[in-house]
Design an enzyme around this catalytic site. Sequence first.
Site, PDB file in Angstrom:
ATOM      1  N   SER A 215       0.836  -1.197   0.000  1.00  0.00           N
ATOM      2  CA  SER A 215       0.000   0.000   0.000  1.00  0.00           C
ATOM      3  C   SER A 215       0.872   1.249   0.000  1.00  0.00           C
ATOM      4  O   SER A 215       2.054   1.194   0.349  1.00  0.00           O
ATOM      5  CB  SER A 215      -0.895   0.002   1.239  1.00  0.00           C
ATOM      6  OG  SER A 215      -1.552   1.242   1.423  1.00  0.00           O
TER       7      SER A 215
ATOM      8  N   TYR B 213      -2.869  -0.233  10.220  1.00  0.00           N
ATOM      9  CA  TYR B 213      -2.852  -0.601   8.802  1.00  0.00           C
ATOM     10  C   TYR B 213      -1.544  -0.191   8.143  1.00  0.00           C
ATOM     11  O   TYR B 213      -0.957  -0.956   7.359  1.00  0.00           O
ATOM     12  CB  TYR B 213      -4.040   0.065   8.101  1.00  0.00           C
ATOM     13  CG  TYR B 213      -4.225  -0.347   6.664  1.00  0.00           C
ATOM     14  CD1 TYR B 213      -4.693  -1.613   6.332  1.00  0.00           C
ATOM     15  CD2 TYR B 213      -3.949   0.539   5.623  1.00  0.00           C
ATOM     16  CE1 TYR B 213      -4.890  -1.989   5.012  1.00  0.00           C
ATOM     17  CE2 TYR B 213      -4.138   0.177   4.301  1.00  0.00           C
ATOM     18  CZ  TYR B 213      -4.603  -1.085   4.003  1.00  0.00           C
ATOM     19  OH  TYR B 213      -4.786  -1.464   2.687  1.00  0.00           O
TER      20      TYR B 213
END
Length: 276
Positions: free
Chosen positions: A160, A173
């Site tokens: 990501s 995250y």
Amino acid sequence: MNKKVVVLTGAGGVLCSTLAKALASKGHKIAVLDLKKDAADKVAGEINNAGGEALGVEANVLEKESLERAKNEINSKLGTCDILVNGAGGNHPLGTTSNPYLETKDLKNTTKGFKTFFDLDTEGIQFTFNLNFIGTLLPTQVFAQDMIAREGCSILNISSMNAFTPLTKIPAYSGAKAAVSNFTQWLAVHFSKVGIRVNALAPGFFLTEQNRTLLTEADGSLTARGNTIIDQTPMGRFGEPEDLISTTLWLCGDGASFVTGVVIPVDGGFSAFSGV
């Protein structure tokens, strides 16, 4: 690209179902793995109805026994795994702060559900880390055994933008995806002598069911966070699932036969932009 057996986890979701269909269109046999069997079957059915070959399989990426059962079913019905796409992942609200920055007044905020860094829930953080990192490690342990010393085998992880520079509000995250990027490099070195390439995609901002309410209002307009993201994305838009296809086909294909250990941003220039 030679025809292969491709296993995708989290493939009932928007992004990985798109990748599953793209790989199927190239003639590969697709194992659609998802925690929800009906979601897996739906994607597999769409592939089969379009003339491809796919199998929907229920699997929990946090339970090795579940993955072993999935592997046995795939091996018996489709064959030996050649390519693994570790697509399962996500965030948890209990590992997310309410505001991007801590201010003194926040410590006295008694609004229900309001969370500062000090209020983050251990279970939410563990869930997020486990889903993204352990949920990449365990499928690799199970399916990479099929690939050892065979030609043309590879693993594609999903990292990501958070792995490069952490976004505000989502420390769990961000940390988990940074771990995925690091693990991708580690695995690439570790598997380099047995013929398995390991790479990762680092998607920018794509609208999914998980983040849609954070980035858009009910009428489709952007939230403040959504506007900030678009302002920081030189191409000026969110990604479409199809934007991931060509990079996926390249990294999983023979054209990338000397490419391993890389994390490729697919982000509309987000990671290159300083904001000025």
